[in-house]
Design a protein around this motif. Structure first.
Motif, PDB file in Angstrom:
ATOM      1  N   ASP A  94       0.395  -1.212   0.053  1.00 59.78           N
ATOM      2  CA  ASP A  94      -0.279  -0.266   0.004  1.00 59.78           C
ATOM      3  C   ASP A  94       1.081   1.684   0.101  1.00 59.78           C
ATOM      4  O   ASP A  94       0.493   2.238  -1.350  1.00 59.78           O
ATOM      5  N   ARG A  95       1.947   1.655   0.912  1.00 56.10           N
ATOM      6  CA  ARG A  95       2.836   2.332   0.732  1.00 56.10           C
ATOM      7  C   ARG A  95       3.411   2.664  -0.577  1.00 56.10           C
ATOM      8  O   ARG A  95       3.856   3.844  -0.818  1.00 56.10           O
ATOM      9  N   ALA A  96       3.571   1.543  -1.490  1.00 51.45           N
ATOM     10  CA  ALA A  96       4.586   1.900  -2.563  1.00 51.45           C
ATOM     11  C   ALA A  96       3.974   2.058  -3.772  1.00 51.45           C
ATOM     12  O   ALA A  96       4.483   2.319  -4.100  1.00 51.45           O
ATOM     13  N   THR A  97       2.396   2.199  -3.007  1.00 48.13           N
ATOM     14  CA  THR A  97       1.322   2.310  -4.729  1.00 48.13           C
ATOM     15  C   THR A  97       1.469   4.007  -4.461  1.00 48.13           C
ATOM     16  O   THR A  97       0.917   4.560  -5.965  1.00 48.13           O
ATOM     17  N   LEU A  98       1.589   4.192  -3.776  1.00 53.02           N
ATOM     18  CA  LEU A  98       1.634   5.939  -3.604  1.00 53.02           C
ATOM     19  C   LEU A  98       2.511   6.420  -4.821  1.00 53.02           C
ATOM     20  O   LEU A  98       2.112   7.909  -4.751  1.00 53.02           O
TER      21      LEU A  98
END
Lengths: 370, 370
Positions: B268-272
């Motif tokens: 989820d963090r990576a997708t930002l």
């Protein structure tokens, strides 16, 4: 630059200054949050040239420095970090590393030197009020500023200080909203027009607690809000505000006392027959002991009666229902008094001490068609 | 027609059938809710020709009759009425009066005879499951149906009954989601494809309580959901569903056990760092005891490590992060097992009993660029 701080502190600071990041700008440096750890404190700043916000966050500086980071990416990264200590470090190429637990982000920053700092404002005499009060006064008046820029003064709110009285006024040509409070101290007279956008953003940051205070500094061209660890600097709107006194007559022909919730719910129900953009008035017929509200549109019609206490003449008058709803929503009293003169004169909703006055112009309607 | 019922009952019924009112249609009668009080019960019906919903509400019929009312206006009126008894009355010109306390609405209705009734479905043998289970199974699979109509079968979900097993499958060409449960009874084999839209709407109406049951009837062209006082009738999608068995190999070269929450938060963090429409893969490097996740985009890069338990070979593989997130979000277990073969073969996230299987195709990536 290198510093360490908690995610919670960092996020709190980023959320505050983000309110001054412009959504559209041709200057990409303004889309950044400036992180200034060049002295002995960590300061975040954002500035859209009209409104600037600066806030300090707690943390430990390991290496002094300064960097500007894209506000959107930076705040999204901070939001999604684990709840733990965050280390932010930059190298000589402005490459910035954000580390938290085992997560490591790399983004490229911009030179802090390109950033437009907030104007320096000498902060000497100020007005103190509680954050709760300011937040309430904004909420209770902000809806009746004009949203187009045809008349710049209408996009702001008048802040007028006289002795120990603070009066806030907004108007959009169809209505006027006035709130008045007593301050703890007596101040020099002041009269400035604060941009509506500034008030909306300040209101979002304020804690809203009655014990928390805020200090307002007024200068020739600026207003400064100082509270907690935050400083909001905004330009004022130039020009002389409208003279509203002559519109605020206290003569009336009809006075109505009505339960606010019933009145509001009834108008709210009526508006569902009004399509967006349609200007159907709600027709109010006031007689002894009874108010009848009717609305007619292509979608159908509604008719409702509410018990009231009435003094004076009967009257039949039409209003834009939205204007009545906006005013009634921000009045906390259970019962409100409405003062009317005739179907072409403004009505007033106000309390006995005039701590609030809502003036609303009526709408012409065809009595045959009601 | 004239009947009286509580606002709560009426609103509940209107909310249920509204799910079958088409948002766009050329047949204005389909934008209506049919109120049928012609027999001894009050029935509400809406029908978009693919999906039809009918529900009974409690109330007292004072005069039998039938009327079709514009769904949008009628439901808004009902929503805003006071919490009390509502009287609905129509006259011979289809003028409809809705009265509640002192509020009275007039809208014009349409003749109920123009309304397209739900198809009559003979309801004989049925499958019973709890509303909770059906709602969960839909939630856990609905995200991987295809949203375009290029391949109609992909816009639905396979419902397959074999003995006492119910299997639900959805796929969109990049991934497959499978959920399997044991039924209380044994049934005849069935294999149908239910439109995704039907499942989404049914799922919104279901109470989600484990004690509440729902009965599913399957016919040649239709599925009927019967629960509480409601009947949902939907067309099935015609054609033979994809043969997925050959894709579900149980061989693997690498098996990983990982904490679901850590895995999900990290992706989820990576997708930002991935902008909408951008197809940046997340690169996963699996070694003994450690999974390293990296992502690289114009916005920056991220790198994170997670502790894992690993069996078998090391592997470097790329995925569309959204597909991993979608699957991990609907898995309730704290720890998940991921099975991999090679960087070009699908990975499987599944439990030991295969009550769920999520197959996800990997994404090619340039190993030099990671």
């Amino acid at each position: 630059m290198k510093f360490i701080c908690s995610k919670a502190n960092l996020l709190h600071g980023v959320n505050i200054v983000s309110k001054a990041v412009p959504s559209k700008t041709t200057m990409s440096i303004l889309e950044c949050i400036l992180i200034d750890a060049s002295a002995n404190e960590i300061k975040l700043t954002a500035n859209d040239m009209e409104l600037g916000i600066e806030t300090k966050i707690e943390g430990e500086i390991l290496e002094k420095g300064i960097i500007a980071l894209d506000a959107k990416i930076f705040s999204e990264i901070v939001r999604k970090l684990p709840d733990n200590d965050v280390v932010i470090e930059t190298d000589s190429n402005l490459k910035t590393t954000i580390t938290c637990e085992k997560a490591k982000f790399n983004i490229s920053g911009k030179s802090g030197e390109d950033f437009t700092y907030l104007p320096y404002i000498e902060r000497t005499d100020f007005v103190t009020i509680s954050q709760f009060t300011l937040k309430e006064m904004i909420r209770q008046t902000i809806f009746s500023i004009a949203d187009n820029e045809n008349n710049k003064l209408m996009t702001g709110e008048l802040f007028e200080i006289k002795g120990n009285q603070l009066k806030v006024v907004s108007l959009d040509g169809h209505r006027i909203s006035i709130r008045r409070i007593e301050l703890k101290d007596t101040y020099e007279d002041k009269k400035v027009v604060v941009p509506g956008k500034t008030l909306q953003e300040v209101s979002k940051i304020l804690s809203g607690e009655a014990e928390d205070e805020i200090r307002l500094f007024f200068t020739e061209n600026h207003v400064v809000f100082e509270f907690d660890s935050t400083l909001v600097v905004s330009r004022l709107i130039e020009g002389e505000y409208f003279r509203i006194e002559q519109m605020l007559s206290s003569d009336y022909e009809t006075k109505v006392k009505i339960n606010k919730r019933e009145f509001l719910n009834c108008i709210d129900r009526a508006t569902l027959l009004v399509k967006e953009g349609d200007k159907k008035p709600i027709i109010i017929h006031i007689e002894d002991g009874n108010m009848e509200l009717t609305i007619n549109s292509q979608l159908g019609s509604m008719d409702e009666n509410i018990d009231i206490e009435k003094e004076g003449k009967d009257i039949l008058i039409g209003f834009n229902p939205k204007f009545l709803i906006d005013a009634l929503r921000v009045i906390d009293e259970e019962e409100v008094s409405v003062y009317l003169v005739n179907p072409k004169a403004p009505c007033f909703i106000k309390d006995d001490n005039e701590t609030y006055i809502y003036l609303i112009l009526p709408v012409n309607f065809n009595a045959v068609n009601r």
